[in-house]
Scaffold this motif. Structure first.
Motif, PDB file in Angstrom:
ATOM      1  N   PRO A  22      52.179  42.708  35.991  1.00 49.02           N
ATOM      2  CA  PRO A  22      50.907  43.090  36.616  1.00 49.02           C
ATOM      3  C   PRO A  22      50.880  44.565  37.007  1.00 49.02           C
ATOM      4  O   PRO A  22      49.843  45.229  36.883  1.00 49.02           O
ATOM      5  N   ILE A  23      52.024  45.065  37.459  1.00 49.28           N
ATOM      6  CA  ILE A  23      52.062  46.473  37.871  1.00 49.28           C
ATOM      7  C   ILE A  23      51.896  47.363  36.647  1.00 49.28           C
ATOM      8  O   ILE A  23      51.129  48.323  36.660  1.00 49.28           O
ATOM      9  N   LEU A  24      52.594  47.015  35.590  1.00 46.16           N
ATOM     10  CA  LEU A  24      52.502  47.825  34.364  1.00 46.16           C
ATOM     11  C   LEU A  24      51.064  47.871  33.847  1.00 46.16           C
ATOM     12  O   LEU A  24      50.493  48.940  33.630  1.00 46.16           O
ATOM     13  N   LEU A  25      50.486  46.691  33.674  1.00 49.45           N
ATOM     14  CA  LEU A  25      49.142  46.645  33.088  1.00 49.45           C
ATOM     15  C   LEU A  25      48.148  47.398  33.947  1.00 49.45           C
ATOM     16  O   LEU A  25      47.305  48.147  33.453  1.00 49.45           O
ATOM     17  N   ASN A  26      48.249  47.195  35.245  1.00 47.60           N
ATOM     18  CA  ASN A  26      47.300  47.862  36.135  1.00 47.60           C
ATOM     19  C   ASN A  26      47.526  49.362  36.168  1.00 47.60           C
ATOM     20  O   ASN A  26      46.572  50.129  36.278  1.00 47.60           O
TER      21      ASN A  26
ATOM     22  N   PRO B  74      44.134  52.839  43.479  1.00 48.65           N
ATOM     23  CA  PRO B  74      43.479  51.571  43.801  1.00 48.65           C
ATOM     24  C   PRO B  74      43.904  50.459  42.852  1.00 48.65           C
ATOM     25  O   PRO B  74      44.158  49.328  43.265  1.00 48.65           O
ATOM     26  N   GLN B  75      44.016  50.791  41.594  1.00 44.02           N
ATOM     27  CA  GLN B  75      44.373  49.739  40.646  1.00 44.02           C
ATOM     28  C   GLN B  75      45.865  49.403  40.719  1.00 44.02           C
ATOM     29  O   GLN B  75      46.257  48.253  40.544  1.00 44.02           O
ATOM     30  N   ILE B  76      46.684  50.393  40.986  1.00 47.73           N
ATOM     31  CA  ILE B  76      48.116  50.111  41.133  1.00 47.73           C
ATOM     32  C   ILE B  76      48.328  49.172  42.318  1.00 47.73           C
ATOM     33  O   ILE B  76      49.122  48.228  42.250  1.00 47.73           O
ATOM     34  N   PHE B  77      47.569  49.403  43.384  1.00 43.53           N
ATOM     35  CA  PHE B  77      47.699  48.513  44.536  1.00 43.53           C
ATOM     36  C   PHE B  77      47.281  47.090  44.188  1.00 43.53           C
ATOM     37  O   PHE B  77      47.930  46.130  44.595  1.00 43.53           O
TER      38      PHE B  77
ATOM     39  N   ALA C 210      38.323  44.313  42.556  1.00 49.79           N
ATOM     40  CA  ALA C 210      37.306  44.814  41.627  1.00 49.79           C
ATOM     41  C   ALA C 210      35.962  44.983  42.318  1.00 49.79           C
ATOM     42  O   ALA C 210      35.235  45.930  42.047  1.00 49.79           O
ATOM     43  N   ALA C 211      35.678  44.057  43.221  1.00 52.37           N
ATOM     44  CA  ALA C 211      34.367  44.091  43.866  1.00 52.37           C
ATOM     45  C   ALA C 211      34.158  45.367  44.658  1.00 52.37           C
ATOM     46  O   ALA C 211      33.039  45.712  45.004  1.00 52.37           O
ATOM     47  N   ARG C 212      35.262  46.056  44.975  1.00 46.87           N
ATOM     48  CA  ARG C 212      35.107  47.256  45.813  1.00 46.87           C
ATOM     49  C   ARG C 212      35.223  48.540  45.003  1.00 46.87           C
ATOM     50  O   ARG C 212      35.453  49.600  45.560  1.00 46.87           O
ATOM     51  N   GLN C 213      35.111  48.442  43.679  1.00 47.83           N
ATOM     52  CA  GLN C 213      35.331  49.643  42.881  1.00 47.83           C
ATOM     53  C   GLN C 213      34.065  50.348  42.445  1.00 47.83           C
ATOM     54  O   GLN C 213      34.106  51.454  41.966  1.00 47.83           O
ATOM     55  N   GLY C 214      32.941  49.662  42.591  1.00 48.25           N
ATOM     56  CA  GLY C 214      31.709  50.224  42.042  1.00 48.25           C
ATOM     57  C   GLY C 214      31.340  51.557  42.682  1.00 48.25           C
ATOM     58  O   GLY C 214      31.762  51.866  43.789  1.00 48.25           O
ATOM     59  N   GLU C 215      30.550  52.343  41.968  1.00 50.31           N
ATOM     60  CA  GLU C 215      30.067  53.618  42.495  1.00 50.31           C
ATOM     61  C   GLU C 215      29.068  53.327  43.624  1.00 50.31           C
ATOM     62  O   GLU C 215      28.044  52.689  43.395  1.00 50.31           O
ATOM     63  N   PRO C 216      29.352  53.810  44.833  1.00 55.71           N
ATOM     64  CA  PRO C 216      28.449  53.494  45.949  1.00 55.71           C
ATOM     65  C   PRO C 216      27.022  53.973  45.691  1.00 55.71           C
ATOM     66  O   PRO C 216      26.065  53.319  46.101  1.00 55.71           O
ATOM     67  N   LEU C 217      26.899  55.087  44.987  1.00 56.39           N
ATOM     68  CA  LEU C 217      25.561  55.624  44.758  1.00 56.39           C
ATOM     69  C   LEU C 217      24.728  54.676  43.893  1.00 56.39           C
ATOM     70  O   LEU C 217      23.502  54.616  44.036  1.00 56.39           O
TER      71      LEU C 217
ATOM     72  N   GLY D 226      30.348  47.422  36.940  1.00 56.88           N
ATOM     73  CA  GLY D 226      31.177  48.315  37.731  1.00 56.88           C
ATOM     74  C   GLY D 226      32.521  47.701  38.083  1.00 56.88           C
ATOM     75  O   GLY D 226      33.506  48.401  38.275  1.00 56.88           O
ATOM     76  N   SER D 227      32.553  46.365  38.171  1.00 54.98           N
ATOM     77  CA  SER D 227      33.802  45.703  38.526  1.00 54.98           C
ATOM     78  C   SER D 227      34.668  45.416  37.307  1.00 54.98           C
ATOM     79  O   SER D 227      35.849  45.095  37.442  1.00 54.98           O
ATOM     80  N   MET D 228      34.039  45.486  36.142  1.00 53.08           N
ATOM     81  CA  MET D 228      34.730  45.034  34.926  1.00 53.08           C
ATOM     82  C   MET D 228      36.105  45.668  34.668  1.00 53.08           C
ATOM     83  O   MET D 228      37.022  44.962  34.251  1.00 53.08           O
ATOM     84  N   PRO D 229      36.274  46.965  34.913  1.00 50.66           N
ATOM     85  CA  PRO D 229      37.592  47.528  34.582  1.00 50.66           C
ATOM     86  C   PRO D 229      38.737  46.783  35.268  1.00 50.66           C
ATOM     87  O   PRO D 229      39.736  46.452  34.634  1.00 50.66           O
ATOM     88  N   PHE D 230      38.576  46.483  36.544  1.00 51.62           N
ATOM     89  CA  PHE D 230      39.645  45.772  37.253  1.00 51.62           C
ATOM     90  C   PHE D 230      39.706  44.308  36.825  1.00 51.62           C
ATOM     91  O   PHE D 230      40.774  43.732  36.695  1.00 51.62           O
ATOM     92  N   VAL D 231      38.543  43.717  36.631  1.00 53.77           N
ATOM     93  CA  VAL D 231      38.522  42.305  36.256  1.00 53.77           C
ATOM     94  C   VAL D 231      39.234  42.093  34.923  1.00 53.77           C
ATOM     95  O   VAL D 231      40.014  41.151  34.760  1.00 53.77           O
ATOM     96  N   MET D 232      38.979  42.980  33.990  1.00 52.80           N
ATOM     97  CA  MET D 232      39.601  42.812  32.672  1.00 52.80           C
ATOM     98  C   MET D 232      41.122  42.874  32.768  1.00 52.80           C
ATOM     99  O   MET D 232      41.820  42.089  32.129  1.00 52.80           O
TER     100      MET D 232
END
Ligand SMILES: Nc1ncnc2c1ncn2[C@@H]1O[C@H](COP(=O)(O)OP(=O)(O)OP(=O)(O)O)[C@@H](O)[C@H]1O
Ligand SMILES: Nc1ncnc2c1ncn2[C@@H]1O[C@H](COP(=O)(O)OP(=O)(O)OP(=O)(O)O)[C@@H](O)[C@H]1O
Ligand SMILES: [Mg+2]
Ligand SMILES: [Mg+2]
Lengths: 264, 273, 223, 303, 273
Positions: A138-142, A179-182, C108-115, C138-144
């Motif tokens: 998970p750490i690597l991918l993120n 943020p993503q690493i966390f 992911a839910a907290r990553q979107g651009e606030p603007l 906006g959340s997709m990058p983390f969700v994926m």
């Protein structure tokens, strides 16, 4: 200072109400349970107190586990971030190594354990590496995705002002990907606890995982539940520690997200 | 404020100064869509050159190619006669999209100090220099301690300028650097740029859509036009080496030059009308 | 360890047996079902909780507690409740694999651009439109990323679940081969599992490339 | 799947039962019971379920998914101790009183380990620390004049035991068939039979059922007991038949089955006395705590 | 281009038109640092009001409070006499940080069409309206099919304007909407805004740092000043209802008004000088 205190109280209250409700529900729901595998909460808490709330239990079962966990997770975090950064910054390398990494990632634990025993023996070292291997992904991918997602303009800033490699990493890449690493590290933390339990079944040198499985085998079901409770609480506490670190390191991100930092 | 140009100033640059930047056959296409048709021009040391052109013509693209942030699809860029493929030392760029170009995780001060630290300054001297640069653009210590996204648009833009200035460039590329500041701050910054250019014999290449600004600041104005963009003309601005906001802009030559540049751009306007 | 030739030889031998294919089908069936559940439930709940600070704070203890519990610890309990059925395997897999997806979705839910959030408010976009066109992309990058992590965990837990529950699948084959030191067979199935992982993740990569075409992580790749 | 019981004149009720088996040689009696008609004779229709992990049998017995399963006697005793609601009804295998047996301690051919005493100072794998295998091995060492406290026992699950031995991570392993034969095939040497001088003829594995099930279906339990004993007697007398039946029912490779030692099956009814002797042995070797240990008769089902 | 003002035009608005927007004691602080001291003003229906003030004075903050995107820390905002705490229907906002306000995952067309679709337009009519709005600001079909991040800064800014226009607002709040476009496009857009305001009797509240622009466009100019910001003065611009870029800007009244507004802002300048 009064407002600070009431703020804290709100946080604690918000965080505690659901667990309290669930514990109460569990307490009364299980009070008259006669099922061996679902003992009353009172007896689980009794076992929990007996097994874990004393220095002997902590020293012989918790400390060795924490050490394994710390080392394993530490190795995973360090290697995951380093490798993830390298791969994130060199897309060609990332594409080339992707199939191999995906294959390694999908090796089932049943097959992994014997390989690890053969390669690294049955001692601490093997367990640390097993934990590290499992929580590495998970750490690597993120990290890879996080590094690649950093605002491109900031990379250009680093180029124009000719930041050195180290400064580029410390000032642009890591903060941008943090943020993503966390997110990855939080996922990995729980995975490392789970693999800890599995790894402790080998060799049998104590530890919370061994304790749990031994209790299961000996039908000490309350003790087994007690160990589950202990694990859960441990997981929660470790996550709190993590959140505190995150609060500091990702302060900017939290503020920026909450309405551009104007309100708390 | 009156600007005194030094005798070796930009207006004599064409003849006496060395070439600092040269574009030879420089052209660019995005996904096979040509944006810049191959163009040639030179910028001399100590010169102040403005680039003007309609929105979307390719000014930013040109600047990015000149800064070697993006490989041009044809031709080459030379800095001091050396072909560049990587950003060179002594060249600083102020990005048009200033707000994205600031690190949201660092304070304003840290943002400005970072290039200095990267160039090897000690923490203390980087701090001093950064604060001085911030003061130059009219930002105080309070602003220095804030995060960039807590500042107003114009303040952010000035942070980006301060960062470029603090890095002590010899060639400064600026992409619409005063777009978000009010008229007065803008005038001050214009004069600041002129002063710095003179005092530090800085070379400045500035993209702007304000033709008054272009004429007021420049030794030469490069007007881009067309699709793909080509150099419509390069206008030499001979307004002398002493300029000031009121007098210079009131000169008949100024109005004339302005009209000329206007005409160059008007030539190829898009669908807007 | 057996040589790759032996392993591939064994694998080649299995490819023609119906048992091999029913084994794969068994595993893939459970896996896909579990993945669908984890994906839908994990992403939905994660995003919902992530966008509500109160829900987030309220569920922290519960989630941090639950996701620390190893599936093998609760095995006797699920066996007691469900017996050694595919449903039991499914429960174990979902309980184990949903967390990475859930946690990543909360982040992911907290990553979107606030603007963009403000933009949608200023245009008074109905909630549905906001969620569909601004919040989700906006959340997709983390969700994926979470889905890619979770997918593999799903597959691994399916195999573990089969093994422990004695359901007929890749896990059972590996365990069985291991019991009789039939290492070529064991590694043949390990390889199959790894290839399955590769295959599924390749699919996810393609989806990610499409879904995140706009994102800087994918834009950079085109340079 | 509760038994569809209907009283028959001869005192036999017809019932369908599910038995948990361990996929290997030790539950050969269940397969012979099916193939040779011993269950049928008692009116029992049997299906089997393969159990992978030992601990998984008990929950399934309790939830009615299984009616009977073979577990090691220690498990039966400790489950009684914890009032799980399990009761032992019949013997499965008993300790082999010979040099060569179903369970063996195995070591490298050139390891210099030739007797129990030689394990002193060595690293020895067992499936469970403080479990039966460790007790049997320790007792054998003591009987051989050695000191088991000088042995380092480590816990490694059976599937990983031989790889660990091969990799030199342990010096000796305690195996049951068919792994003993497999290990020998790999060039390892069987050193001694830990059951020989410790629990000869005592039940090492027993069939257990849920106490609630036994109470509700005493006749089915009695029928099962009779069928299993018949099957066990047959197995001990006809090893070749057992081998072919096992080959048909389990994935154990035929070549291994041909060479493997078969377990010794219990031919007599399970008694509290036998279990008590086994318990005493376990207590001596501290597998169980003397204070909490149940009486042997409490472990065994008494209608 | 000549702009003809309708008889009910903005200059008679003060007396004949209804109040559309009102700030009463509106003030704002960020983390206890006051940025806007409580202020009162009204905007009438069909009026064109510009807000000017030095960089960082609080113009964006004011606009965000008026749009109810951010609760003011004191006072209240009324739209058509109703107190608003949530963004109201018919109000559109063009953000200063235009590039962040566009969705990078959608095409330009989709970006402009989204508010329309969300408001219930059919796919086809949203598409037509969006393309029309894009054409108004000088963007063609090619640009409509691109992603926002493939456009130049000025083009992105025009997309943001088109999006606001497409949503058919009655009250349009614009935060430095022409900062990144070239002089000609800017003039065109200014005239476009005037035409739209007149034809659709739109009310426009526009933040700008270009005082010429403010005077040229407005019926009234609100000048902000000080720290915390207060309304330095509200200047009525009586340049008639027919304005055009050349004639109007050449009028002596224009120069006078311009000087007056300049003076208002110059009052409280910061550390820059
Ligand atoms: N990443 C990209 N992909 C495709 N096309 C692009 C990309 N970036 C810019 N373009 C196109 O190149 C052209 C020139 O863009 P550029 O940003 O250089 O214009 P500009 O002169 O700086 O305009 P402005 O004054 O509006 O900033 C535009 O038509 C734009 O659509
Ligand atoms: N999120 C925030 N947190 C703290 N302070 C803020 C925040 N946003 C703005 N400010 C402060 O409020 C003041 C006014 O900012 P605002 O953006 O309203 O200025 P502005 O008039 O729009 O300036 P510009 O013309 O430069 O855009 C500035 O001093 C700024 O530092
Ligand atoms: Mg540009
Ligand atoms: Mg602003």
């Amino acid at each position: 200072m009064r407002t600070r205190r009431s703020e804290w109280l709100t946080v604690v209250a918000l965080e505690a109400w659901l667990p309290v409700v669930l514990v109460v529900a569990w307490w009364f729901g299980s009070a008259s349970s006669t099922s061996v595998y679902f003992p009353p909460l009172s007896s689980i808490l009794g076992s929990f107190a007996h097994d874990w709330l004393n220095s002997a239990g902590l020293a012989s079962n918790l400390l060795p586990s924490l050490e394994l966990l710390g080392l394993g997770f530490g190795v995973a975090l360090a290697s995951g971030v380093v490798m993830g950064t390298v791969l994130g910054l060199t897309p060609a390398l990332e594409r080339a190594s992707r199939p191999l990494l995906e294959i390694l990632r999908a090796i089932p634990g049943v097959a992994l354990l014997p390989i690890f025993i053969v390669l690294f023996g049955i001692d601490q070292e093997m367990k640390v590496l097993l934990i590290a291997f499992g929580s590495f992904w998970p750490i690597l991918l993120n990290t890879v995705d996080g590094v690649r997602g950093v605002e491109p303009l900031l990379f250009e800033v680093a180029e124009v002002f000719r930041f050195g490699r180290i400064r580029r990493l410390l000032s642009v890449v890591f903060p941008g990907a943090s943020p993503q690493i966390f997110a990855g590290a939080r996922t990995a933390l729980s995975i490392s606890l789970i693999i800890l339990v599995v790894s402790e079944t080998v060799g049998g040198n104590g530890g919370i995982g061994y304790f749990l499985l031994a209790a299961q085998r000996n039908f000490a079901i309350s003790s087994m539940w007690g160990a589950i409770v202990a694990l859960g609480i441990l997981g929660y506490l470790l996550n709190i520690a993590f959140r505190l670190i995150e609060r500091v390191i990702l302060r900017w991100h939290r503020l920026q997200q909450t309405r551009l930092g104007s309100e708390k | 404020m009156t600007i005194h140009r030094s005798p070796t100033g930009p207006n004599s640059a064409h003849t006496s100064s060395a070439v600092i930047l040269e574009a030879r056959g420089l052209g660019h296409s995005y996904n096979d869509r040509a944006v810049l048709s191959p163009m040639d021009f030179t910028v001399f040391e100590g010169e102040f050159v403005c680039i003007v052109g309609p929105s979307g013509v390719g000014k930013t693209t040109l600047l990015r190619c000149l800064a070697a942030l993006q490989p041009s699809t044809s031709g080459a860029v030379y800095v001091r006669s050396e072909r560049v493929t990587q950003p060179t030392a002594g060249v600083a760029l102020v990005f048009q999209d200033y707000s994205r170009s600031l690190m949201p995780w660092s304070s304003v001060l840290a943002n400005v100090a970072l290039p200095l630290r990267a160039a090897g300054s000690s923490r203390a001297s980087a701090r001093t220099d950064a604060l001085r640069a911030l003061a130059l653009v009219g930002l105080d210590d309070v602003a220095a301690g804030m995060y960039p996204w807590q500042l107003s648009g114009g303040m952010q833009q000035r942070v980006a300028i301060a960062r470029a200035l603090a890095s002590r460039p010899t060639l400064l590329l600026m992409d619409e650097p005063f777009a978000s500041v009010d008229a007065y701050t803008r005038a001050d910054l214009e004069d600041l740029m002129q002063r710095l250019q003179r005092e530090l014999s800085l070379t400045v290449l500035l993209v702007t859509h304000d033709i008054d600004e272009a004429v007021y600041l420049s030794d030469r104005v490069i007007a881009l036009n067309g699709r793909p963009a080509h150099v419509a003309d390069i206008v030499s601005v001979d307004l002398g080496s002493r300029r000031d906001q009121l007098t210079t802009k009131g000169m008949p030559e100024f109005a004339e030059l302005r009209a000329r540049v206007h005409g160059l751009i008007r030539g190829s306007r898009g669908t807007t009308s | 360890m057996p040589s790759p030739i032996e392993t591939f030889g064994a694998l080649g031998g299995y490819l023609v047996t119906p048992l091999f294919w029913t084994t794969i089908a068994e595993t893939v069936g459970t896996f896909l079902l579990a993945l669908a559940i984890c994906g839908v439930v994990g992403v939905t709940i994660g995003l919902a909780i992530g966008s509500s600070p109160i829900a987030n704070q309220s569920t922290r203890f519960l989630f941090d507690f639950l996701r620390t519990i190893p599936p093998i610890a609760i095995l006797p309990l699920v066996l007691l409740l469900f017996g050694p059925t595919p449903r039991m395997v499914l429960v174990v897999v979902v309980l184990g694999a949903i967390w990475p997806i859930l946690i990543q979705s909360i982040y992911a839910a907290r990553q979107g651009e606030p603007l963009l959030r403000e933009m949608s408010r200023s245009f008074r976009m109905p909630r549905r439109w906001y969620i569909l066109h601004i919040f989700l992309p906006g959340s997709m990058p983390f969700v994926m990323t979470g889905l890619r992590v979770g997918t593999t965990i799903c597959l691994l837990l399916t195999i573990t679940g089969e093994l422990l529950g004695g359901a007929p699948g890749i896990g059972y084959q590996i365990e069985n081969a291991q019991n009789y030191l039939d290492t070529p067979r064991m590694y043949a199935y390990v390889l199959v599992s790894a290839l399955l992982g590769l295959l599924v993740n390749a699919v996810f990569w393609l989806i990610q490339r499409r879904v995140l075409r706009w994102h800087s992580s994918q834009r950079r790749e085109e340079y | 799947a509760s038994p569809s019981s209907a009283a028959k004149p001869g005192g036999i009720v017809k019932a369908s039962i599910v038995i948990g088996v361990g996929g290997q040689l030790s539950t050969a009696d269940v397969f012979t019971g099916i193939d040779k008609g011993f269950f049928q004779k008692e009116g029992l229709t049997v299906t089997t379920t393969t159990l992978t992990a030992g601990a998984s049998a008990i929950p399934q017995l309790l939830n009615g998914g299984l009616m009977f399963a073979a577990v090691d006697t220690t498990t039966a005793v400790s489950s009684t101790q914890q009032n799980v609601g399990i009761t032992a009804v019949a013997p499965n295998t008993v300790g082999v009183p010979d040099d060569d047996g179903y369970a063996m301690v195995v070591a490298g051919a050139n390891s210099g380990i030739n007797s129990p005493k030689d394990l002193e100072g060595k690293k020895v794998q067992v499936n469970q620390l403080g479990g039966t295998a460790q007790a049997l091995t320790s007792a054998s060492i003591t009987k051989d004049g050695g000191d088991p406290s000088k042995v380092q026992f480590v816990e490694i699950a059976p599937p990983q035991a031989i790889p660990a031995l091969q990799a030199g991570r342990v010096d000796a392993v305690v195996l049951g068939e068919p792994n003993v034969t497999i290990a020998k095939g790999l060039g390892f040497k069987a050193i001694f039979n830990p059951e020989q001088n410790t629990v000869p003829k005592l039940p090492t594995f027993v069939f257990v059922t849920a106490a609630s099930y036994a109470k509700a279906n005493p006749q089915v339990v009695a029928q099962f007991q009779r069928a299993i004993l018949a099957s066990n007697q047959f197995d001990n007398a006809n090893p070749d038949a057992v081998r072919s039946i096992v080959a048909a029912h389990t994935p154990v490779p035929g070549a291994v089955i041909a060479k493997a030692h078969l377990p010794l099956f219990g031919e007599e009814s399970l008694t509290g006395d036998q279990v008590q002797r086994y318990i005493d042995f376990l207590v001596t070797y501290k597998v169980l705590q003397a204070a909490a240990v149940p009486k042997g008769s409490a472990v065994v089902w008494a209608p």
